[in-house]
Design a protein around this motif. Sequence first.
Motif, PDB file in Angstrom:
ATOM      1  N   GLU A  38      38.916  82.674  31.347  1.00 46.05           N
ATOM      2  CA  GLU A  38      39.697  84.413  30.636  1.00 46.05           C
ATOM      3  C   GLU A  38      41.428  84.010  30.556  1.00 46.05           C
ATOM      4  OE1 GLU A  38      37.400  87.983  28.697  1.00 46.05           O
ATOM      5  OE2 GLU A  38      38.381  88.540  30.337  1.00 46.05           O
ATOM      6  N   CYS A  94      35.555  86.671  36.509  1.00 46.58           N
ATOM      7  CA  CYS A  94      36.404  86.619  35.514  1.00 46.58           C
ATOM      8  C   CYS A  94      37.622  86.564  36.381  1.00 46.58           C
ATOM      9  CB  CYS A  94      36.817  87.657  34.333  1.00 46.58           C
ATOM     10  SG  CYS A  94      38.065  87.163  33.758  1.00 46.58           S
ATOM     11  N   SER A 126      36.560  81.679  27.899  1.00 41.94           N
ATOM     12  CA  SER A 126      36.655  82.267  26.523  1.00 41.94           C
ATOM     13  C   SER A 126      37.564  83.419  26.416  1.00 41.94           C
ATOM     14  CB  SER A 126      34.992  83.211  26.367  1.00 41.94           C
ATOM     15  OG  SER A 126      35.531  83.554  25.054  1.00 41.94           O
ATOM     16  N   CYS A 152      36.228  82.695  20.360  1.00 41.66           N
ATOM     17  CA  CYS A 152      35.788  83.487  21.916  1.00 41.66           C
ATOM     18  C   CYS A 152      34.229  83.631  21.589  1.00 41.66           C
ATOM     19  CB  CYS A 152      36.188  85.097  21.449  1.00 41.66           C
ATOM     20  SG  CYS A 152      37.584  85.735  21.921  1.00 41.66           S
ATOM     21  N   VAL A 200      33.394  83.704  33.984  1.00 40.03           N
ATOM     22  CA  VAL A 200      33.854  83.437  32.614  1.00 40.03           C
ATOM     23  C   VAL A 200      35.773  83.247  32.737  1.00 40.03           C
ATOM     24  CG1 VAL A 200      35.253  84.579  30.622  1.00 40.03           C
ATOM     25  CG2 VAL A 200      32.747  85.188  31.442  1.00 40.03           C
ATOM     26  N   ALA A 217      35.469  90.105  30.060  1.00 35.99           N
ATOM     27  CA  ALA A 217      34.849  89.425  30.963  1.00 35.99           C
ATOM     28  C   ALA A 217      33.981  90.339  31.539  1.00 35.99           C
ATOM     29  CB  ALA A 217      34.818  88.935  31.841  1.00 35.99           C
ATOM     30  N   ALA A 232      29.544  90.028  32.238  1.00 39.30           N
ATOM     31  CA  ALA A 232      30.469  89.243  33.395  1.00 39.30           C
ATOM     32  C   ALA A 232      30.338  88.916  35.005  1.00 39.30           C
ATOM     33  CB  ALA A 232      31.890  87.841  32.718  1.00 39.30           C
ATOM     34  N   LEU A 234      30.455  86.563  24.754  1.00 36.58           N
ATOM     35  CA  LEU A 234      29.935  86.476  25.974  1.00 36.58           C
ATOM     36  C   LEU A 234      28.969  87.594  27.314  1.00 36.58           C
ATOM     37  CD1 LEU A 234      33.517  87.081  27.418  1.00 36.58           C
ATOM     38  CD2 LEU A 234      32.110  84.799  27.675  1.00 36.58           C
ATOM     39  N   ARG A 235      28.579  89.037  26.618  1.00 35.59           N
ATOM     40  CA  ARG A 235      27.467  89.670  26.413  1.00 35.59           C
ATOM     41  C   ARG A 235      25.959  88.540  26.456  1.00 35.59           C
ATOM     42  NH1 ARG A 235      28.031  94.709  27.205  1.00 35.59           N
ATOM     43  NH2 ARG A 235      29.946  95.162  26.109  1.00 35.59           N
ATOM     44  N   ALA A 288      25.504  86.226  28.993  1.00 38.60           N
ATOM     45  CA  ALA A 288      25.667  86.344  30.740  1.00 38.60           C
ATOM     46  C   ALA A 288      24.526  87.491  30.333  1.00 38.60           C
ATOM     47  CB  ALA A 288      26.207  88.562  30.519  1.00 38.60           C
TER      48      ALA A 288
END
Length: 492
Positions: free
Chosen positions: A198, A222, A170, A177, A196, A214, A219, A180-181, A184
């Motif tokens: 990224e 990253c 992502s 995207c 991630v 991230a 995350a 991510l939150r 995680a």
Amino acid sequence: MAIDHTRAPVLEALADYHRKGRLTFAPPGHKQARGADPAVREVLGDAVFLGDVLASGALDDRLTRGRVLERAEELMADAVHAEHTFFTTCGSSLSVKAAMLAVAGPHEKLLIGRDAHKSVVSGLILSGVEPVWVEPRWDAERRLAHPPSAAEFEAAFDAHPDAKGALITSPTPYGACADLREVAGVCHRRSVPLIVDEAWGAHLPFHPDLPSWAMDAGADICVTSIHKMGSGLEQGSVFHLQGGLVPADLLKTRADLLGTTSPSVLLYAGLDGWRRQMALRGEQLMGGALDLAADVRARIEKIDGMHVNDRDDFCGPGLAEDFDPLPGVIDIEALGITGYQAADWLREHRDVNVHLSDHRRIGAQITHGDDRETAGQLLAALEDLARAAPDLRPASRVEVPSPGELRMVQARLPRDAFFGPAEHVPLSEAAGRIAAEMITPYPPGIPAVLPGERLSEPVLRYLRTGLDSGMNLPDATDPGLETIRVLGRDAE
């Protein structure tokens, strides 16, 4: 270390090296351009060679007591809200492998979104990590994959509670995207880390109107390619770390296992300078890029036969969580040509290169390096393409499988299939056999076939029709795809 983002330790050390007129009787052998071929110097310029010095024993002393690289990495970590940052000059293809090896080892499980880049699959082959594939969210209408949802990772962990962590991509190369939150959170409730990839998100930390990045989303590791959306040179990559689930020294050890012992100071300098540029002026520069991209997107929408994919196309229930507008993905299906034809025509007739191309789209990314002049050239070229499209040969049809047909069964571990006894069989006889190679439409580089997958007719037909239409398959052992490498019968 006192944080002062006006400093650039690598660039300053390189300037000091030249100011003192240091004379080196060590590699590189071109000796500051003096020994380089004159024709090469004419094309590249001496500045390239002047920046090409040893990282230790030249840029820094023999024991790196000046902490040049460490200080640059500390500044980068601060700029993007990470606890630790590591530079690499081997691209994010190395960085993502190091991250994987820091989380899982041979025969251990790692949850991975199936829209992962081929470098992730290479990491599986080298490491022996067992992938648990997590399905992306498929847009059946546009034949496009978006990052998997947090719910998909939750279900995968429930089915494989012994998994050591998760890896998600992502943004995607198309700008889609993940949440991510939430992903995680799924990982951390089980006390395992989230990696991630990224690679396409180097710019995200530097403007509030861009998707969350991230580290801010929680995350653990990253991986970022500075050369993709930033100002670094090709192969310039960083990986960032936070939290206590992955020890910093372990991640560094895994990176050392894979990395070169002759890193390029040129690439370090590009990473260092980009961090300073973004820390001091990032919001202004990215704001300008976003404004320019909005204008370009609006003007492309006025070109008959072209549509720029936007938030309304990519985001919503069952689709992506967020959207980055800078990749500039243009759907040209209404022109009656493929993205491959469009990319070739733009390069041949207007000297314009686009990024990704597929059966119905091209990607024309806008960065902070663009301006009204480059945008105008792009728009003029696209207008010419729309006028020329009716005279191009009819596009041969790429038979893109449905989401259900696209996914094949992982019958063997990628490592076991790749290194196992293999044979080449005609493509017409490959359905039902276990692949012993990776086959990847490139760009964007997401494998259609993985070692260890049991080949299916729809996927083979997709690759055959894609190749006939101009798809690039750089890693197929038979470039013409007349044959395919499969696991021997005795090993199935």
